[in-house]
Design a protein around this motif. Structure first.
Motif, PDB file in Angstrom:
ATOM      1  N   LYS A  52       1.677 -10.187  28.829  1.00 38.47           N
ATOM      2  CA  LYS A  52       1.363  -8.846  28.300  1.00 38.47           C
ATOM      3  C   LYS A  52       2.630  -8.180  27.775  1.00 38.47           C
ATOM      4  O   LYS A  52       2.647  -7.584  26.711  1.00 38.47           O
ATOM      5  CB  LYS A  52       0.737  -7.965  29.400  1.00 38.47           C
ATOM      6  CG  LYS A  52      -0.661  -8.404  29.793  1.00 38.47           C
ATOM      7  CD  LYS A  52      -1.326  -7.377  30.695  1.00 38.47           C
ATOM      8  CE  LYS A  52      -0.866  -7.488  32.135  1.00 38.47           C
ATOM      9  NZ  LYS A  52      -1.410  -8.643  32.859  1.00 38.47           N
ATOM     10  N   GLU A  53       3.693  -8.322  28.573  1.00 40.31           N
ATOM     11  CA  GLU A  53       4.987  -7.740  28.191  1.00 40.31           C
ATOM     12  C   GLU A  53       5.483  -8.384  26.891  1.00 40.31           C
ATOM     13  O   GLU A  53       6.074  -7.734  26.037  1.00 40.31           O
ATOM     14  CB  GLU A  53       6.014  -7.957  29.300  1.00 40.31           C
ATOM     15  CG  GLU A  53       5.768  -7.143  30.553  1.00 40.31           C
ATOM     16  CD  GLU A  53       4.665  -7.670  31.468  1.00 40.31           C
ATOM     17  OE1 GLU A  53       4.013  -8.687  31.135  1.00 40.31           O
ATOM     18  OE2 GLU A  53       4.437  -7.054  32.530  1.00 40.31           O
ATOM     19  N   LEU A  55       3.586  -9.674  24.490  1.00 45.78           N
ATOM     20  CA  LEU A  55       2.785  -9.131  23.381  1.00 45.78           C
ATOM     21  C   LEU A  55       3.329  -7.763  22.964  1.00 45.78           C
ATOM     22  O   LEU A  55       3.445  -7.457  21.780  1.00 45.78           O
ATOM     23  CB  LEU A  55       1.318  -9.002  23.800  1.00 45.78           C
ATOM     24  CG  LEU A  55       0.510 -10.302  23.831  1.00 45.78           C
ATOM     25  CD1 LEU A  55      -0.796 -10.104  24.600  1.00 45.78           C
ATOM     26  CD2 LEU A  55       0.215 -10.787  22.422  1.00 45.78           C
ATOM     27  N   ARG A  56       3.659  -6.947  23.966  1.00 47.48           N
ATOM     28  CA  ARG A  56       4.176  -5.594  23.656  1.00 47.48           C
ATOM     29  C   ARG A  56       5.519  -5.688  22.946  1.00 47.48           C
ATOM     30  O   ARG A  56       5.777  -4.957  21.991  1.00 47.48           O
ATOM     31  CB  ARG A  56       4.322  -4.769  24.933  1.00 47.48           C
ATOM     32  CG  ARG A  56       2.994  -4.429  25.577  1.00 47.48           C
ATOM     33  CD  ARG A  56       3.173  -3.506  26.774  1.00 47.48           C
ATOM     34  NE  ARG A  56       1.965  -3.480  27.576  1.00 47.48           N
ATOM     35  CZ  ARG A  56       1.905  -3.867  28.855  1.00 47.48           C
ATOM     36  NH1 ARG A  56       2.997  -4.271  29.492  1.00 47.48           N
ATOM     37  NH2 ARG A  56       0.757  -3.839  29.502  1.00 47.48           N
ATOM     38  N   GLU A  70      -3.046  -0.279  23.333  1.00 47.93           N
ATOM     39  CA  GLU A  70      -2.832  -0.987  24.608  1.00 47.93           C
ATOM     40  C   GLU A  70      -4.099  -1.692  25.107  1.00 47.93           C
ATOM     41  O   GLU A  70      -4.030  -2.813  25.615  1.00 47.93           O
ATOM     42  CB  GLU A  70      -2.308   0.015  25.650  1.00 47.93           C
ATOM     43  CG  GLU A  70      -2.115  -0.537  27.053  1.00 47.93           C
ATOM     44  CD  GLU A  70      -1.029  -1.613  27.169  1.00 47.93           C
ATOM     45  OE1 GLU A  70      -0.237  -1.829  26.216  1.00 47.93           O
ATOM     46  OE2 GLU A  70      -0.983  -2.265  28.246  1.00 47.93           O
ATOM     47  N   ILE A  73      -4.388  -4.991  23.548  1.00 49.22           N
ATOM     48  CA  ILE A  73      -3.377  -5.929  24.077  1.00 49.22           C
ATOM     49  C   ILE A  73      -3.890  -6.528  25.383  1.00 49.22           C
ATOM     50  O   ILE A  73      -3.812  -7.739  25.600  1.00 49.22           O
ATOM     51  CB  ILE A  73      -2.030  -5.188  24.301  1.00 49.22           C
ATOM     52  CG1 ILE A  73      -1.421  -4.766  22.957  1.00 49.22           C
ATOM     53  CG2 ILE A  73      -1.034  -6.039  25.107  1.00 49.22           C
ATOM     54  CD1 ILE A  73      -0.987  -5.913  22.062  1.00 49.22           C
ATOM     55  N   LEU A  74      -4.442  -5.679  26.230  1.00 52.66           N
ATOM     56  CA  LEU A  74      -4.954  -6.167  27.517  1.00 52.66           C
ATOM     57  C   LEU A  74      -6.118  -7.134  27.308  1.00 52.66           C
ATOM     58  O   LEU A  74      -6.228  -8.150  27.997  1.00 52.66           O
ATOM     59  CB  LEU A  74      -5.379  -4.989  28.412  1.00 52.66           C
ATOM     60  CG  LEU A  74      -4.248  -4.041  28.822  1.00 52.66           C
ATOM     61  CD1 LEU A  74      -4.788  -2.902  29.691  1.00 52.66           C
ATOM     62  CD2 LEU A  74      -3.137  -4.785  29.577  1.00 52.66           C
ATOM     63  N   ARG A  75      -6.977  -6.833  26.335  1.00 55.64           N
ATOM     64  CA  ARG A  75      -8.118  -7.696  26.069  1.00 55.64           C
ATOM     65  C   ARG A  75      -7.653  -9.045  25.496  1.00 55.64           C
ATOM     66  O   ARG A  75      -8.123 -10.106  25.899  1.00 55.64           O
ATOM     67  CB  ARG A  75      -9.084  -7.009  25.102  1.00 55.64           C
ATOM     68  CG  ARG A  75     -10.513  -7.489  25.210  1.00 55.64           C
ATOM     69  CD  ARG A  75     -11.512  -6.394  24.821  1.00 55.64           C
ATOM     70  NE  ARG A  75     -11.088  -5.695  23.614  1.00 55.64           N
ATOM     71  CZ  ARG A  75     -11.401  -6.087  22.375  1.00 55.64           C
ATOM     72  NH1 ARG A  75     -12.124  -7.147  22.176  1.00 55.64           N
ATOM     73  NH2 ARG A  75     -11.001  -5.376  21.333  1.00 55.64           N
ATOM     74  N   HIS A  77      -4.832 -10.422  25.995  1.00 56.36           N
ATOM     75  CA  HIS A  77      -4.168 -11.183  27.053  1.00 56.36           C
ATOM     76  C   HIS A  77      -5.177 -11.812  28.012  1.00 56.36           C
ATOM     77  O   HIS A  77      -5.011 -12.952  28.436  1.00 56.36           O
ATOM     78  CB  HIS A  77      -3.157 -10.328  27.823  1.00 56.36           C
ATOM     79  CG  HIS A  77      -2.370 -11.147  28.797  1.00 56.36           C
ATOM     80  ND1 HIS A  77      -2.653 -11.157  30.142  1.00 56.36           N
ATOM     81  CD2 HIS A  77      -1.380 -12.036  28.609  1.00 56.36           C
ATOM     82  CE1 HIS A  77      -1.855 -12.013  30.736  1.00 56.36           C
ATOM     83  NE2 HIS A  77      -1.061 -12.559  29.837  1.00 56.36           N
ATOM     84  N   THR A  81      -5.642 -15.765  28.714  1.00 53.58           N
ATOM     85  CA  THR A  81      -5.623 -16.368  30.054  1.00 53.58           C
ATOM     86  C   THR A  81      -6.805 -17.336  30.214  1.00 53.58           C
ATOM     87  O   THR A  81      -6.654 -18.430  30.759  1.00 53.58           O
ATOM     88  CB  THR A  81      -5.649 -15.275  31.140  1.00 53.58           C
ATOM     89  OG1 THR A  81      -4.504 -14.445  30.950  1.00 53.58           O
ATOM     90  CG2 THR A  81      -5.624 -15.858  32.547  1.00 53.58           C
ATOM     91  N   SER A 120       0.124 -15.106  35.356  1.00 48.49           N
ATOM     92  CA  SER A 120      -1.041 -14.486  35.991  1.00 48.49           C
ATOM     93  C   SER A 120      -1.630 -15.401  37.062  1.00 48.49           C
ATOM     94  O   SER A 120      -1.611 -16.623  36.931  1.00 48.49           O
ATOM     95  CB  SER A 120      -2.110 -14.203  34.933  1.00 48.49           C
ATOM     96  OG  SER A 120      -1.543 -13.528  33.844  1.00 48.49           O
ATOM     97  N   ASP A 147       1.087 -10.191  38.218  1.00 44.31           N
ATOM     98  CA  ASP A 147       0.594  -8.814  38.240  1.00 44.31           C
ATOM     99  C   ASP A 147       0.831  -8.091  39.555  1.00 44.31           C
ATOM    100  O   ASP A 147       0.432  -6.941  39.718  1.00 44.31           O
ATOM    101  CB  ASP A 147      -0.894  -8.805  37.870  1.00 44.31           C
ATOM    102  CG  ASP A 147      -1.065  -9.145  36.398  1.00 44.31           C
ATOM    103  OD1 ASP A 147      -0.209  -8.698  35.608  1.00 44.31           O
ATOM    104  OD2 ASP A 147      -2.004  -9.869  36.053  1.00 44.31           O
TER     105      ASP A 147
END
Ligand code: XBP
Ligand code: MG
Length: 232
Positions: A52-53, A55-56, A70, A73-75, A77, A81, A120, A147
Protein backbone atom coordinates in the motif's frame (compact mmCIF):
# COMPACT_ATOMS: atom_id res chain seq x y z
CA UNK A 1 22.97 -18.95 22.98
CA UNK A 2 20.49 -18.40 20.19
CA UNK A 3 16.96 -19.42 21.12
CA UNK A 4 15.03 -18.13 18.13
CA UNK A 5 15.44 -17.44 14.43
CA UNK A 6 13.35 -14.62 12.95
CA UNK A 7 12.77 -14.70 9.19
CA UNK A 8 11.81 -12.05 6.70
CA UNK A 9 9.46 -13.45 4.03
CA UNK A 10 9.79 -11.70 0.66
CA UNK A 11 13.20 -12.31 -0.85
CA UNK A 12 14.47 -14.36 2.12
CA UNK A 13 12.19 -17.41 2.44
CA UNK A 14 11.18 -17.22 -1.21
CA UNK A 15 11.90 -15.07 -4.28
CA UNK A 16 8.43 -13.57 -4.29
CA UNK A 17 9.08 -10.05 -5.53
CA UNK A 18 8.60 -10.86 -9.23
CA UNK A 19 5.24 -12.41 -8.32
CA UNK A 20 4.30 -9.29 -6.32
CA UNK A 21 5.22 -7.18 -9.37
CA UNK A 22 3.17 -9.41 -11.70
CA UNK A 23 0.20 -9.24 -9.31
CA UNK A 24 0.38 -5.43 -9.17
CA UNK A 25 0.58 -5.16 -12.98
CA UNK A 26 -2.30 -7.63 -13.50
CA UNK A 27 -4.43 -5.61 -11.07
CA UNK A 28 -3.61 -2.33 -12.82
CA UNK A 29 -4.54 -3.85 -16.20
CA UNK A 30 -7.79 -5.33 -14.85
CA UNK A 31 -8.79 -1.80 -13.79
CA UNK A 32 -7.93 -0.25 -17.13
CA UNK A 33 -5.08 1.76 -15.57
CA UNK A 34 -2.16 2.49 -17.85
CA UNK A 35 0.25 1.87 -14.97
CA UNK A 36 2.89 -0.79 -15.57
CA UNK A 37 5.88 -1.40 -13.33
CA UNK A 38 9.01 -2.65 -15.13
CA UNK A 39 11.75 -4.50 -13.27
CA UNK A 40 13.74 -1.26 -13.20
CA UNK A 41 10.77 0.69 -11.81
CA UNK A 42 10.16 -1.99 -9.20
CA UNK A 43 13.77 -2.03 -8.02
CA UNK A 44 13.30 1.62 -7.02
CA UNK A 45 9.74 1.16 -5.70
CA UNK A 46 10.92 -1.67 -3.39
CA UNK A 47 12.79 0.88 -1.29
CA UNK A 48 9.33 1.61 0.11
CA UNK A 49 8.32 -1.37 2.27
CA UNK A 50 4.69 -2.49 2.07
CA UNK A 51 2.46 -2.74 -0.99
CA UNK A 52 0.00 0.00 0.00
CA UNK A 53 2.85 2.32 0.94
CA UNK A 54 4.51 1.47 -2.41
CA UNK A 55 1.35 2.41 -4.32
CA UNK A 56 1.16 5.72 -2.44
CA UNK A 57 4.85 6.44 -3.10
CA UNK A 58 4.30 5.72 -6.82
CA UNK A 59 1.27 8.02 -6.99
CA UNK A 60 3.17 10.84 -5.34
CA UNK A 61 5.33 10.97 -8.49
CA UNK A 62 2.31 11.26 -10.86
CA UNK A 63 0.59 14.48 -11.92
CA UNK A 64 -2.15 15.33 -9.45
CA UNK A 65 -4.96 14.63 -11.96
CA UNK A 66 -3.73 11.03 -12.41
CA UNK A 67 -3.77 10.18 -8.70
CA UNK A 68 -6.43 7.90 -7.21
CA UNK A 69 -8.27 8.47 -3.94
CA UNK A 70 -7.11 6.45 -0.92
CA UNK A 71 -10.16 4.15 -1.08
CA UNK A 72 -9.13 3.07 -4.59
CA UNK A 73 -5.57 2.42 -3.45
CA UNK A 74 -6.87 0.15 -0.69
CA UNK A 75 -9.14 -1.67 -3.13
CA UNK A 76 -6.35 -2.12 -5.69
CA UNK A 77 -4.09 -3.47 -2.97
CA UNK A 78 -6.72 -5.91 -1.68
CA UNK A 79 -7.18 -7.23 -5.21
CA UNK A 80 -3.44 -7.45 -5.72
CA UNK A 81 -3.25 -9.56 -2.55
CA UNK A 82 -5.87 -11.96 -3.96
CA UNK A 83 -4.09 -12.24 -7.29
CA UNK A 84 -0.74 -12.79 -5.56
CA UNK A 85 -2.32 -15.53 -3.43
CA UNK A 86 -3.62 -17.33 -6.50
CA UNK A 87 -0.22 -17.12 -8.19
CA UNK A 88 1.58 -18.53 -5.14
CA UNK A 89 -1.02 -21.30 -4.70
CA UNK A 90 -0.44 -22.24 -8.35
CA UNK A 91 3.24 -22.74 -7.56
CA UNK A 92 4.82 -19.48 -8.81
CA UNK A 93 7.71 -19.80 -6.33
CA UNK A 94 9.28 -22.34 -4.00
CA UNK A 95 11.32 -21.84 -0.85
CA UNK A 96 14.86 -20.59 -1.42
CA UNK A 97 17.57 -23.26 -1.14
CA UNK A 98 18.44 -24.20 2.43
CA UNK A 99 15.40 -22.60 4.07
CA UNK A 100 13.51 -25.79 4.82
CA UNK A 101 16.58 -27.59 6.22
CA UNK A 102 17.64 -24.65 8.36
CA UNK A 103 14.19 -24.49 9.95
CA UNK A 104 14.15 -28.27 10.51
CA UNK A 105 17.56 -28.17 12.18
CA UNK A 106 16.63 -25.18 14.29
CA UNK A 107 13.56 -27.07 15.46
CA UNK A 108 15.73 -30.06 16.38
CA UNK A 109 17.89 -27.66 18.40
CA UNK A 110 14.68 -26.52 20.13
CA UNK A 111 14.86 -23.02 18.75
CA UNK A 112 11.71 -21.01 18.20
CA UNK A 113 10.92 -19.93 14.64
CA UNK A 114 9.42 -16.52 13.97
CA UNK A 115 8.43 -14.35 11.03
CA UNK A 116 8.82 -10.58 10.78
CA UNK A 117 7.56 -9.34 7.44
CA UNK A 118 6.12 -6.17 5.95
CA UNK A 119 3.95 -8.28 3.67
CA UNK A 120 0.23 -8.83 4.32
CA UNK A 121 -0.84 -11.74 6.53
CA UNK A 122 -2.77 -13.61 3.76
CA UNK A 123 0.52 -13.81 1.84
CA UNK A 124 2.18 -15.55 4.82
CA UNK A 125 -0.67 -18.04 4.97
CA UNK A 126 -0.65 -18.96 1.29
CA UNK A 127 3.12 -19.39 1.25
CA UNK A 128 3.06 -21.69 4.27
CA UNK A 129 0.23 -23.80 2.87
CA UNK A 130 1.81 -24.05 -0.57
CA UNK A 131 5.44 -24.61 0.44
CA UNK A 132 5.04 -26.50 3.75
CA UNK A 133 1.53 -27.90 3.26
CA UNK A 134 0.61 -26.51 6.68
CA UNK A 135 -1.07 -23.40 8.10
CA UNK A 136 1.40 -20.63 8.90
CA UNK A 137 0.99 -20.98 12.66
CA UNK A 138 2.16 -24.58 12.40
CA UNK A 139 5.36 -23.49 10.69
CA UNK A 140 6.05 -20.38 12.78
CA UNK A 141 5.69 -20.00 16.55
CA UNK A 142 5.33 -16.26 16.14
CA UNK A 143 4.16 -14.24 13.14
CA UNK A 144 4.42 -10.46 12.90
CA UNK A 145 3.09 -9.21 9.56
CA UNK A 146 2.68 -5.94 7.67
CA UNK A 147 -0.58 -4.53 8.86
CA UNK A 148 0.21 -5.04 12.54
CA UNK A 149 2.53 -2.05 12.72
CA UNK A 150 2.11 1.51 11.62
CA UNK A 151 5.65 2.00 10.35
CA UNK A 152 7.12 -0.64 8.08
CA UNK A 153 10.77 -1.58 7.53
CA UNK A 154 13.30 0.10 7.86
CA UNK A 155 11.50 1.02 11.09
CA UNK A 156 12.24 -1.58 13.83
CA UNK A 157 8.55 -1.89 14.88
CA UNK A 158 7.93 -5.23 13.14
CA UNK A 159 11.01 -6.87 14.72
CA UNK A 160 10.14 -5.41 18.10
CA UNK A 161 6.67 -6.91 17.78
CA UNK A 162 8.12 -10.34 16.90
CA UNK A 163 10.54 -10.13 19.87
CA UNK A 164 7.72 -9.10 22.13
CA UNK A 165 5.65 -12.12 21.09
CA UNK A 166 8.65 -14.41 21.48
CA UNK A 167 9.21 -12.95 24.93
CA UNK A 168 12.95 -12.91 24.27
CA UNK A 169 15.65 -10.23 24.25
CA UNK A 170 17.28 -9.51 20.86
CA UNK A 171 20.59 -11.06 21.93
CA UNK A 172 18.93 -14.48 22.06
CA UNK A 173 17.62 -14.21 18.51
CA UNK A 174 19.03 -13.96 15.02
CA UNK A 175 17.30 -12.31 12.06
CA UNK A 176 17.45 -13.46 8.42
CA UNK A 177 16.98 -10.79 5.77
CA UNK A 178 17.59 -10.11 2.09
CA UNK A 179 17.45 -6.32 1.89
CA UNK A 180 19.06 -3.14 3.13
CA UNK A 181 15.79 -1.87 4.63
CA UNK A 182 15.23 -5.23 6.35
CA UNK A 183 18.76 -5.16 7.75
CA UNK A 184 18.23 -1.65 9.10
CA UNK A 185 14.93 -2.66 10.69
CA UNK A 186 16.41 -5.72 12.44
CA UNK A 187 19.59 -3.90 13.53
CA UNK A 188 17.57 -1.04 14.99
CA UNK A 189 15.69 -3.64 17.06
CA UNK A 190 19.07 -4.82 18.39
CA UNK A 191 19.32 -8.05 16.39
CA UNK A 192 22.25 -9.77 14.73
CA UNK A 193 21.45 -10.30 11.05
CA UNK A 194 22.35 -12.89 8.42
CA UNK A 195 21.83 -11.64 4.88
CA UNK A 196 21.05 -13.74 1.81
CA UNK A 197 20.66 -11.19 -1.00
CA UNK A 198 17.80 -11.78 -3.45
CA UNK A 199 17.51 -10.90 -7.13
CA UNK A 200 16.28 -7.39 -6.34
CA UNK A 201 18.66 -6.65 -3.47
CA UNK A 202 22.00 -7.91 -4.81
CA UNK A 203 24.48 -5.09 -4.61
CA UNK A 204 22.72 -3.23 -1.76
CA UNK A 205 24.69 -2.01 1.23
CA UNK A 206 24.80 -4.74 3.90
CA UNK A 207 27.16 -2.99 6.28
CA UNK A 208 26.36 -4.08 9.82
CA UNK A 209 25.27 -7.63 8.91
CA UNK A 210 26.81 -10.39 11.04
CA UNK A 211 27.18 -12.48 7.93
CA UNK A 212 26.26 -12.42 4.25
CA UNK A 213 25.86 -15.70 2.30
CA UNK A 214 24.51 -16.29 -1.21
CA UNK A 215 21.92 -18.75 0.17
CA UNK A 216 20.98 -20.53 3.40
CA UNK A 217 22.23 -23.86 2.01
CA UNK A 218 23.98 -26.22 4.36
CA UNK A 219 27.45 -25.54 2.99
CA UNK A 220 27.05 -21.96 4.26
CA UNK A 221 26.03 -22.96 7.75
CA UNK A 222 29.49 -23.02 9.34
CA UNK A 223 29.71 -19.32 8.50
CA UNK A 224 26.14 -18.68 9.58
CA UNK A 225 26.75 -20.40 12.90
CA UNK A 226 29.95 -18.40 13.32
CA UNK A 227 27.91 -15.27 12.67
CA UNK A 228 25.52 -16.33 15.41
CA UNK A 229 28.39 -16.56 17.87
CA UNK A 230 30.13 -13.44 16.61
CA UNK A 231 27.12 -11.20 16.87
CA UNK A 232 26.95 -11.56 20.64
C1 XBP B 1 8.67 -6.97 1.27
C2 XBP B 1 7.69 -5.93 0.98
C3 XBP B 1 6.28 -6.26 0.74
C4 XBP B 1 5.91 -6.89 -0.58
C5 XBP B 1 4.44 -6.64 -0.89
O1 XBP B 1 8.31 -7.57 2.49
O2 XBP B 1 8.02 -4.78 0.99
O3 XBP B 1 5.63 -5.05 0.81
O4 XBP B 1 6.67 -6.34 -1.64
O5 XBP B 1 3.61 -7.08 0.11
P1 XBP B 1 9.36 -8.42 3.41
P2 XBP B 1 2.19 -6.37 0.40
O6 XBP B 1 9.49 -7.63 4.70
O7 XBP B 1 8.70 -9.76 3.65
O8 XBP B 1 10.65 -8.55 2.66
O9 XBP B 1 1.66 -5.88 -0.94
O10 XBP B 1 1.34 -7.45 0.99
O11 XBP B 1 2.44 -5.23 1.34
MG1 MG C 1 12.63 -9.07 2.18
Amino acid sequence: TIKALIFDLDGTLAETEETHRAAFNATFAAHGLDWHWSREDYAVLLKTGGGKERLRAFQAGLPEAARLPEADILRLHAEKTETFGRMIAEGAVGLRPGVEDLILHAREAEMAIAMATTTSRPNVEVLARTCWGRPADRVFDVIASGDEVERKKPDPAIYRLALDRLGMPPRECLAFEDSHIGLQSARAAGLGVVITPSTYTEGEDFTGAAHCAPTLEQRNWPLILKAMLLSY
